[in-house]
Design a protein around this motif. Structure first.
Motif, short mmCIF file in Angstrom:
data_model
loop_
_atom_site.label_atom_id
_atom_site.label_comp_id
_atom_site.label_asym_id
_atom_site.label_seq_id
_atom_site.Cartn_x
_atom_site.Cartn_y
_atom_site.Cartn_z
N VAL A 17 -3.22 10.55 -6.91
CA VAL A 17 -4.39 10.99 -6.16
C VAL A 17 -4.34 10.42 -4.74
N ALA A 18 -3.98 9.15 -4.62
CA ALA A 18 -3.90 8.51 -3.30
C ALA A 18 -2.86 9.21 -2.42
N VAL A 19 -1.72 9.55 -2.97
CA VAL A 19 -0.69 10.23 -2.19
C VAL A 19 -1.17 11.61 -1.75
N VAL A 55 -8.41 3.12 -2.75
CA VAL A 55 -7.44 2.02 -2.64
C VAL A 55 -8.15 0.67 -2.79
N THR A 56 -9.27 0.51 -2.14
CA THR A 56 -9.99 -0.76 -2.21
C THR A 56 -10.51 -1.02 -3.62
N ALA A 57 -11.09 -0.02 -4.24
CA ALA A 57 -11.66 -0.19 -5.57
C ALA A 57 -10.60 -0.41 -6.64
N SER A 58 -9.43 0.19 -6.47
CA SER A 58 -8.42 0.12 -7.53
C SER A 58 -7.36 -0.95 -7.31
N ALA A 59 -7.34 -1.59 -6.16
CA ALA A 59 -6.26 -2.54 -5.84
C ALA A 59 -6.08 -3.62 -6.89
N THR A 60 -7.16 -4.20 -7.35
CA THR A 60 -7.03 -5.27 -8.35
C THR A 60 -6.59 -4.73 -9.70
N GLU A 61 -6.90 -3.48 -9.97
CA GLU A 61 -6.53 -2.88 -11.25
C GLU A 61 -5.07 -2.45 -11.31
N ILE A 62 -4.54 -1.98 -10.18
CA ILE A 62 -3.17 -1.46 -10.19
C ILE A 62 -2.14 -2.49 -9.74
N GLY A 63 -2.60 -3.61 -9.22
CA GLY A 63 -1.69 -4.68 -8.82
C GLY A 63 -1.12 -4.47 -7.43
N SER A 64 -0.67 -5.57 -6.84
CA SER A 64 -0.19 -5.52 -5.45
C SER A 64 1.09 -4.71 -5.29
N TYR A 65 1.91 -4.62 -6.33
CA TYR A 65 3.14 -3.83 -6.25
C TYR A 65 2.83 -2.38 -5.89
N HIS A 66 1.77 -1.83 -6.48
CA HIS A 66 1.37 -0.45 -6.21
C HIS A 66 0.39 -0.35 -5.05
N ALA A 68 -0.02 -2.37 -2.32
CA ALA A 68 0.48 -2.71 -0.97
C ALA A 68 0.95 -1.47 -0.20
N PRO A 69 1.79 -0.60 -0.77
CA PRO A 69 2.20 0.58 -0.01
C PRO A 69 1.04 1.54 0.27
N LEU A 70 0.07 1.59 -0.65
CA LEU A 70 -1.09 2.44 -0.41
C LEU A 70 -1.92 1.89 0.74
N ARG A 71 -2.07 0.57 0.80
CA ARG A 71 -2.80 -0.04 1.92
C ARG A 71 -2.08 0.22 3.24
N ASP A 72 -0.75 0.11 3.22
CA ASP A 72 0.03 0.37 4.44
C ASP A 72 -0.15 1.81 4.91
N GLY A 73 -0.08 2.75 3.98
CA GLY A 73 -0.27 4.15 4.33
C GLY A 73 -1.66 4.41 4.85
N LEU A 74 -2.65 3.78 4.23
CA LEU A 74 -4.03 3.92 4.68
C LEU A 74 -4.19 3.41 6.10
N LYS A 75 -3.65 2.24 6.37
CA LYS A 75 -3.76 1.67 7.72
C LYS A 75 -3.08 2.58 8.75
N SER A 76 -1.93 3.12 8.40
CA SER A 76 -1.23 4.02 9.31
C SER A 76 -2.07 5.25 9.62
N LEU A 77 -2.74 5.78 8.61
CA LEU A 77 -3.60 6.95 8.82
C LEU A 77 -4.82 6.59 9.67
N GLN A 78 -5.39 5.42 9.43
CA GLN A 78 -6.53 4.99 10.23
C GLN A 78 -6.14 4.84 11.70
N LEU A 79 -4.97 4.30 11.94
CA LEU A 79 -4.49 4.15 13.32
C LEU A 79 -4.18 5.52 13.94
N ALA A 80 -3.58 6.41 13.16
CA ALA A 80 -3.28 7.76 13.66
C ALA A 80 -4.57 8.50 13.99
#
Length: 105
Positions: A17-19, A55-66, A68-80
């Motif tokens: 869903v995030a992708v 991403v914020t709500a699910s981060a603790t549930e899905i773990g940092s391995y999953h 972290a890249p979602l947070r990076d993508g989110l930040k890139s979109l926010q900057l774009a």
């Protein structure tokens, strides 16, 4: 062959869903090949906001391995989004920043 939704792990559903949200937001920010043809910052704002909440709500549930890249993508979109906006939002007022805090490039 169709997979039964009962067999799909939650982390896979969340990341899928995030992708989809990321891809759609990127197109609406004008980052697709066609660029301005599909640019719609009002729509992009909604998608990025939804992505940030997910991403914020699910981060603790899905773990940092999953997460972290979602947070990076989110930040890139926010900057774009910030870069594409003619009238930039105040820090902390951009799409999703309610959940992530102010995004600085």
């Amino acid at each position: 062959m169709t997979r039964d939704i009962a067999d799909v792990p939650a982390v896979e559903v969340i990341t899928t869903v995030a992708v989809h949200l990321m891809s759609s937001a990127a197109v609406k920010c004008g980052l697709a090949e066609e660029g301005a043809a599909h640019k719609d910052l009002d729509e992009a704002r909604k998608l990025i906001h939804a992505l940030a909440g997910l991403v914020t709500a699910s981060a603790t549930e899905i773990g940092s391995y999953h997460a972290a890249p979602l947070r990076d993508g989110l930040k890139s979109l926010q900057l774009a989004f910030r870069e594409a906006s003619v009238v930039p939002d105040e820090p902390g007022q951009g799409p999703g920043e309610k959940f992530t805090g102010p995004v600085i490039g």
